[in-house]
Motif scaffolding. Sequence first.
Motif, PDB file in Angstrom:
ATOM      1  N   TYR A   1      30.098  19.279  -6.224  1.00  0.00           N
ATOM      2  CA  TYR A   1      30.334  19.412  -7.767  1.00  0.00           C
ATOM      3  C   TYR A   1      29.743  17.849  -8.428  1.00  0.00           C
ATOM      4  O   TYR A   1      29.029  17.762  -9.155  1.00  0.00           O
ATOM      5  CB  TYR A   1      31.556  19.500  -8.314  1.00  0.00           C
ATOM      6  CG  TYR A   1      31.686  19.442  -9.757  1.00  0.00           C
ATOM      7  CD1 TYR A   1      30.542  20.396 -10.642  1.00  0.00           C
ATOM      8  CD2 TYR A   1      32.458  18.746 -10.415  1.00  0.00           C
ATOM      9  CE1 TYR A   1      30.708  20.248 -11.912  1.00  0.00           C
ATOM     10  CE2 TYR A   1      32.583  18.602 -11.841  1.00  0.00           C
ATOM     11  CZ  TYR A   1      31.704  19.156 -12.597  1.00  0.00           C
ATOM     12  OH  TYR A   1      31.672  19.295 -13.843  1.00  0.00           O
ATOM     13  N   ARG A   2      30.097  16.719  -7.721  1.00  0.00           N
ATOM     14  CA  ARG A   2      29.968  15.415  -8.023  1.00  0.00           C
ATOM     15  C   ARG A   2      28.460  15.134  -7.673  1.00  0.00           C
ATOM     16  O   ARG A   2      27.828  14.462  -8.513  1.00  0.00           O
ATOM     17  CB  ARG A   2      30.839  14.391  -7.709  1.00  0.00           C
ATOM     18  CG  ARG A   2      32.211  14.320  -7.879  1.00  0.00           C
ATOM     19  CD  ARG A   2      32.364  13.722  -9.321  1.00  0.00           C
ATOM     20  NE  ARG A   2      33.658  14.095  -9.969  1.00  0.00           N
ATOM     21  CZ  ARG A   2      34.012  14.924 -11.001  1.00  0.00           C
ATOM     22  NH1 ARG A   2      33.170  15.347 -11.644  1.00  0.00           N
ATOM     23  NH2 ARG A   2      35.271  15.420 -11.295  1.00  0.00           N
TER      24      ARG A   2
ATOM     25  N   ALA B   1      29.677  25.470  -1.385  1.00  0.00           N
ATOM     26  CA  ALA B   1      31.145  25.029  -0.623  1.00  0.00           C
ATOM     27  C   ALA B   1      31.406  26.278   0.278  1.00  0.00           C
ATOM     28  O   ALA B   1      31.805  26.098   1.354  1.00  0.00           O
ATOM     29  CB  ALA B   1      32.309  24.836  -1.693  1.00  0.00           C
ATOM     30  N   GLN B   2      31.270  27.422  -0.203  1.00  0.00           N
ATOM     31  CA  GLN B   2      31.226  28.808   0.573  1.00  0.00           C
ATOM     32  C   GLN B   2      30.286  28.674   1.500  1.00  0.00           C
ATOM     33  O   GLN B   2      30.712  29.099   2.786  1.00  0.00           O
ATOM     34  CB  GLN B   2      31.332  29.992  -0.263  1.00  0.00           C
ATOM     35  CG  GLN B   2      32.484  30.275  -1.257  1.00  0.00           C
ATOM     36  CD  GLN B   2      32.423  31.608  -1.843  1.00  0.00           C
ATOM     37  OE1 GLN B   2      31.670  32.385  -1.335  1.00  0.00           O
ATOM     38  NE2 GLN B   2      33.636  31.915  -2.395  1.00  0.00           N
TER      39      GLN B   2
ATOM     40  N   GLN C   1      29.462  10.807 -15.260  1.00  0.00           N
ATOM     41  CA  GLN C   1      28.897  12.142 -14.350  1.00  0.00           C
ATOM     42  C   GLN C   1      27.390  11.808 -14.549  1.00  0.00           C
ATOM     43  O   GLN C   1      26.604  11.931 -13.382  1.00  0.00           O
ATOM     44  CB  GLN C   1      29.362  13.391 -14.653  1.00  0.00           C
ATOM     45  CG  GLN C   1      28.635  14.535 -13.826  1.00  0.00           C
ATOM     46  CD  GLN C   1      29.012  14.247 -12.478  1.00  0.00           C
ATOM     47  OE1 GLN C   1      30.032  13.990 -11.891  1.00  0.00           O
ATOM     48  NE2 GLN C   1      27.915  14.268 -11.381  1.00  0.00           N
TER      49      GLN C   1
ATOM     50  N   THR D   1      34.608  21.193  -2.412  1.00  0.00           N
ATOM     51  CA  THR D   1      33.663  21.520  -3.908  1.00  0.00           C
ATOM     52  C   THR D   1      33.755  20.346  -4.813  1.00  0.00           C
ATOM     53  O   THR D   1      32.843  20.444  -5.409  1.00  0.00           O
ATOM     54  CB  THR D   1      34.854  22.771  -4.621  1.00  0.00           C
ATOM     55  OG1 THR D   1      35.147  23.559  -3.590  1.00  0.00           O
ATOM     56  CG2 THR D   1      34.133  23.267  -5.626  1.00  0.00           C
ATOM     57  N   ASN D   2      34.767  19.461  -4.909  1.00  0.00           N
ATOM     58  CA  ASN D   2      34.461  18.317  -5.641  1.00  0.00           C
ATOM     59  C   ASN D   2      33.402  17.335  -5.283  1.00  0.00           C
ATOM     60  O   ASN D   2      32.723  17.240  -6.108  1.00  0.00           O
ATOM     61  CB  ASN D   2      35.893  17.395  -5.585  1.00  0.00           C
ATOM     62  CG  ASN D   2      36.871  17.777  -6.497  1.00  0.00           C
ATOM     63  OD1 ASN D   2      36.446  17.425  -7.688  1.00  0.00           O
ATOM     64  ND2 ASN D   2      37.912  18.396  -6.488  1.00  0.00           N
TER      65      ASN D   2
ATOM     66  N   ILE E   1      26.123   9.004 -12.538  1.00  0.00           N
ATOM     67  CA  ILE E   1      26.120   9.135 -11.091  1.00  0.00           C
ATOM     68  C   ILE E   1      24.908   9.858 -10.869  1.00  0.00           C
ATOM     69  O   ILE E   1      24.197   9.724  -9.950  1.00  0.00           O
ATOM     70  CB  ILE E   1      27.337   9.801 -10.678  1.00  0.00           C
ATOM     71  CG1 ILE E   1      28.865   9.057 -10.841  1.00  0.00           C
ATOM     72  CG2 ILE E   1      27.328  10.312  -9.382  1.00  0.00           C
ATOM     73  CD1 ILE E   1      29.954   9.807 -10.569  1.00  0.00           C
TER      74      ILE E   1
ATOM     75  N   TYR F   1      29.316  23.388 -11.724  1.00  0.00           N
ATOM     76  CA  TYR F   1      30.434  23.932 -10.969  1.00  0.00           C
ATOM     77  C   TYR F   1      30.232  25.062 -10.197  1.00  0.00           C
ATOM     78  O   TYR F   1      30.528  25.187  -8.770  1.00  0.00           O
ATOM     79  CB  TYR F   1      31.567  24.046 -12.116  1.00  0.00           C
ATOM     80  CG  TYR F   1      32.734  24.660 -11.485  1.00  0.00           C
ATOM     81  CD1 TYR F   1      33.533  23.794 -10.745  1.00  0.00           C
ATOM     82  CD2 TYR F   1      33.165  25.886 -11.440  1.00  0.00           C
ATOM     83  CE1 TYR F   1      34.756  24.113 -10.223  1.00  0.00           C
ATOM     84  CE2 TYR F   1      34.230  26.485 -11.219  1.00  0.00           C
ATOM     85  CZ  TYR F   1      35.183  25.712 -10.500  1.00  0.00           C
ATOM     86  OH  TYR F   1      36.299  25.889  -9.674  1.00  0.00           O
TER      87      TYR F   1
ATOM     88  N   LYS G   1      39.001  22.904   0.767  1.00  0.00           N
ATOM     89  CA  LYS G   1      37.972  23.612   0.017  1.00  0.00           C
ATOM     90  C   LYS G   1      37.977  22.801  -1.502  1.00  0.00           C
ATOM     91  O   LYS G   1      36.988  22.649  -2.042  1.00  0.00           O
ATOM     92  CB  LYS G   1      38.612  25.080  -0.511  1.00  0.00           C
ATOM     93  CG  LYS G   1      40.171  25.249  -1.091  1.00  0.00           C
ATOM     94  CD  LYS G   1      40.555  26.615  -1.332  1.00  0.00           C
ATOM     95  CE  LYS G   1      41.774  26.829  -1.834  1.00  0.00           C
ATOM     96  NZ  LYS G   1      41.932  26.552  -3.355  1.00  0.00           N
ATOM     97  N   ASP G   2      39.015  22.324  -1.888  1.00  0.00           N
ATOM     98  CA  ASP G   2      38.955  21.419  -3.190  1.00  0.00           C
ATOM     99  C   ASP G   2      38.236  20.272  -2.872  1.00  0.00           C
ATOM    100  O   ASP G   2      37.224  19.724  -3.562  1.00  0.00           O
ATOM    101  CB  ASP G   2      40.240  21.137  -3.678  1.00  0.00           C
ATOM    102  CG  ASP G   2      40.924  22.282  -4.084  1.00  0.00           C
ATOM    103  OD1 ASP G   2      40.456  23.178  -4.428  1.00  0.00           O
ATOM    104  OD2 ASP G   2      42.340  22.325  -4.164  1.00  0.00           O
TER     105      ASP G   2
ATOM    106  N   GLU H   1      30.549  25.758  -6.031  1.00  0.00           N
ATOM    107  CA  GLU H   1      31.405  27.031  -5.501  1.00  0.00           C
ATOM    108  C   GLU H   1      30.588  27.513  -4.595  1.00  0.00           C
ATOM    109  O   GLU H   1      31.019  27.639  -3.132  1.00  0.00           O
ATOM    110  CB  GLU H   1      32.158  27.541  -6.616  1.00  0.00           C
ATOM    111  CG  GLU H   1      33.427  27.162  -6.962  1.00  0.00           C
ATOM    112  CD  GLU H   1      34.476  28.438  -7.502  1.00  0.00           C
ATOM    113  OE1 GLU H   1      33.740  29.459  -7.710  1.00  0.00           O
ATOM    114  OE2 GLU H   1      35.619  28.173  -7.443  1.00  0.00           O
TER     115      GLU H   1
ATOM    116  N   TYR I   1      35.284   9.112  -3.943  1.00  0.00           N
ATOM    117  CA  TYR I   1      36.266  10.141  -4.036  1.00  0.00           C
ATOM    118  C   TYR I   1      36.770  10.766  -2.723  1.00  0.00           C
ATOM    119  O   TYR I   1      37.953  11.446  -2.695  1.00  0.00           O
ATOM    120  CB  TYR I   1      35.178  11.470  -4.649  1.00  0.00           C
ATOM    121  CG  TYR I   1      35.039  10.699  -6.051  1.00  0.00           C
ATOM    122  CD1 TYR I   1      35.842  10.597  -7.215  1.00  0.00           C
ATOM    123  CD2 TYR I   1      33.595  10.506  -6.469  1.00  0.00           C
ATOM    124  CE1 TYR I   1      35.467  10.256  -8.440  1.00  0.00           C
ATOM    125  CE2 TYR I   1      33.101  10.261  -7.596  1.00  0.00           C
ATOM    126  CZ  TYR I   1      33.909   9.852  -8.610  1.00  0.00           C
ATOM    127  OH  TYR I   1      33.854   9.679  -9.885  1.00  0.00           O
TER     128      TYR I   1
END
Lengths: 199, 187
Positions: free
Chosen positions: A36-37, A49-50, A133, A32-33, A136, A42, A28-29, A46, A152
């Motif tokens: 997010y990147r 990611a879900q 960010q 999500t990361n 990127i 954010y 999950k982390d 999420e 990452y």
Amino acid sequence: MRTSDEELMMKCRNGDMSAFELLVMRYKDLITNFIYRSISDYHRAEDLAQETFLRVFRSAARYEPKCRFKNWLYLIATNLCRNEIRDRKRRNTAYLDDLIPENEDASYLELMQDVSQLPDEVYEKKERQIIIQQTIDRLPENQRLALLLVSYQNLRYDEIAEVLECSVSAVKSLIHRARQNMKTLLIEVGIGESSHAKV
Amino acid sequence: MLKCENVHPQLSAYVDREMPLWTIRLIQWHLKRCSSCAYEAMRIRQTDKILHQLDSVKTSDNFLPDLMRRAAAITVIEREQISAIRRILRRLESSFAWLRYSFRTRMRPYAVVASLALIASVVSLTLYQPRLPLPANDALTLAQTPSEKQALLVEFEIVPINQFSKPHLSSNRRTSPFIPTDQGKEK
């Protein structure tokens, strides 16, 4: 002994919800990361990611362990990111979240609680992160995704090739160009222009 | 010896160690001698370090419970879909139940008669062999056009037996059993 992702996925295929939960806990982390990147939002990250995990869950019945689970998961996440980036471009939407960094106050509070750093340093660090960010975000879509996956997520080039559905040599070229562009853009914004840059 | 223009595009893969060991050794050897390529490699590492300055984010506390709830909802929907299919099958079964019931009770004698009739018809069809037409291989049948058929036809002329002299044929291609022969003439 740690159960492999593929074994967990096979259990999940047979309706084992705890196996699915374990898979989510593992990734999950990371997912999500990565999202997010890619999209710099954010809350949307999420959600996506879900959605990634739900897609995995939905297609669990059809899952065949032909390729690595991790690559398959990143492939789904990458496709969702691409759709999101294209949707935003099409709608030409400037999200308020893009202008105001996510959880800005919360992260500042967290940093302020760290007494080992001076407030000035904390502020500078935060500003620097925002600039990085934004840099990127200025990279072309494929270059950005390739760079994020290698920097990452620590994926190998052959794994990235599987995720981005291209050849390994194309990945090599994408990452090289992404780094070149990143270097130029960072110099433009005043980061990394000298060898004394804060690293 | 490696040239700078060949080494340059390989530097990213070199930094990531994504190449065979012998190529890494070759590039290392080149970097020791070429300051510009060494500087470029250093810049790539520096850019990577800058990228790693970004803090990683963590999912919120309700991420997992939310996700599991949504996954459970999907399971329920799937189950409902399966049960809907079962319901349709059951309805179909019940709608055709009268047929099954009547076959079991009232239709049995009729079914026996119908099956006997079927067996009889199958047997009779098997035993009955229709008379096939004789093979049509004579010249008249094989003739394709009407003119050919006309040519094959024989013309007869009724002649009193005492005046019987010679057969008069329109065509001598074919000898018919009805044509009077020399034997008749002698008579």
